[in-house]
Design an enzyme around this catalytic site. Structure first.
Site, PDB file in Angstrom:
ATOM      1  N   LYS A  97      42.161  58.531 101.824  1.00  0.00           N
ATOM      2  CA  LYS A  97      42.980  59.097 101.258  1.00  0.00           C
ATOM      3  C   LYS A  97      44.647  59.595 102.560  1.00  0.00           C
ATOM      4  CE  LYS A  97      40.062  59.868  97.194  1.00  0.00           C
ATOM      5  NZ  LYS A  97      39.705  60.799  96.707  1.00  0.00           N
ATOM      6  N   GLY A 138      34.139  65.933 100.255  1.00  0.00           N
ATOM      7  CA  GLY A 138      35.015  65.659 101.772  1.00  0.00           C
ATOM      8  C   GLY A 138      35.868  65.718 101.880  1.00  0.00           C
ATOM      9  N   ALA A 144      40.602  64.612 100.268  1.00  0.00           N
ATOM     10  CA  ALA A 144      39.750  64.840 100.313  1.00  0.00           C
ATOM     11  C   ALA A 144      39.267  64.022  98.964  1.00  0.00           C
ATOM     12  CB  ALA A 144      39.661  67.015  99.159  1.00  0.00           C
ATOM     13  N   ASP A 145      37.882  64.045  98.908  1.00  0.00           N
ATOM     14  CA  ASP A 145      37.366  63.682  98.060  1.00  0.00           C
ATOM     15  C   ASP A 145      35.181  64.127  97.232  1.00  0.00           C
ATOM     16  OD1 ASP A 145      37.036  61.399  96.060  1.00  0.00           O
ATOM     17  OD2 ASP A 145      35.540  61.468  96.648  1.00  0.00           O
ATOM     18  N   THR A 146      35.536  64.476  95.985  1.00  0.00           N
ATOM     19  CA  THR A 146      34.594  65.494  95.288  1.00  0.00           C
ATOM     20  C   THR A 146      33.820  64.485  94.519  1.00  0.00           C
ATOM     21  OG1 THR A 146      35.809  67.328  95.444  1.00  0.00           O
ATOM     22  CG2 THR A 146      34.279  66.888  93.755  1.00  0.00           C
TER      23      THR A 146
END
Ligand SMILES: Cc1cn([C@H]2C[C@H](O)[C@@H](COP(=O)(O)OP(=O)(O)OP(=O)(O)O)O2)c(=O)[nH]c1=O
Length: 202
Positions: free
Chosen positions: A53, A107, A70-72
């Protein structure tokens, strides 16, 4: 030295709210790249997707910036949960998560970009993850149906929002609460401070 603009590479309202909450001034440039998962460990998956991203947005901005992606995801036993496909998927996720403990991984990629004298892009990427354990109470079928009917689960990893109605079902967390919501802001602040960057407040 003029502070580089902070660019949040996210369309997540929750991530925006966390930066606003701590008084950071920032711009939003969402990434519209498809989330392709090539890794298996949850912490590798979220680090990869956050990097994807942030790097996608790096190509969209042409000024020295601090880009945060970010990634959840939610991990329960060996099952990885992103956002539910539909209400039935959301119901199945909550049925699995209730009356047990799971982990939430976010992340983060922070890309510090600049341009040298020949106007060549130079960048440094900080890529890390944070993990929070979340314990959920026993939830009845009727309660699950009511929660799913609220529509809150539909755009959230693991089909729940700890900052929303699902708070009634959270018995304990171990780790950073904001990491569950979608942005481990303390770890981000520390990473920037180590680079000599103090977030400029609004
Ligand atoms: C577990 C949990 C997730 N979430 C949300 C945060 C994220 O918005 C979403 C995880 O999906 P992501 O794919 O990480 O993010 P996104 O698609 O919402 O936005 P973008 O990719 O543009 O950054 O789940 C909550 O709001 N509360 C929670 O308790």
């Amino acid at each position: 030295m003029k502070m580089k603009p902070i660019i949040l590479a996210s369309s997540s309202p929750r991530r925006r709210e966390i930066l606003e909450q701590v008084g950071v001034s920032f711009e939003i440039v969402p990434s519209d790249k498809e989330e392709i998962i090539t890794k298996t460990k949850p912490y590798d998956i979220v680090k990869d997707l956050a990097s994807m991203k942030a790097n996608d947005v790096l190509l969209k901005v042409s000024k020295p910036s601090i880009i945060i992606g970010a990634d959840t995801i939610v991990a329960h036993n060996d099952r990885i949960m992103g956002k539910p496909k539909d209400e039935l998927d959301a119901k199945h996720m909550i049925q699995e998560l209730q009356n047990d403990t799971h982990e939430v991984y976010t992340g983060v990629s922070i890309i510090l970009s600049d341009y040298n004298d020949e106007n060549i892009l130079i960048s440094k990427e900080l890529n890390f993850y944070e993990k929070t354990s979340v314990s959920v109470t026993a939830i009845s079928e009727d309660e699950i149906d009511a929660y799913v009917a609220s529509k809150e689960p539909l755009d959230k990893a693991g089909a729940y929002a700890i900052q929303g109605r699902f708070a009634t079902f959270i018995s304990k967390i171990e780790g950073d609460y904001f990491n569950v919501v979608g942005l481990p802001i303390a770890k981000i602040y520390e990473a920037l401070k180590r680079e000599g960057i103090t977030i400029n407040y609004i």
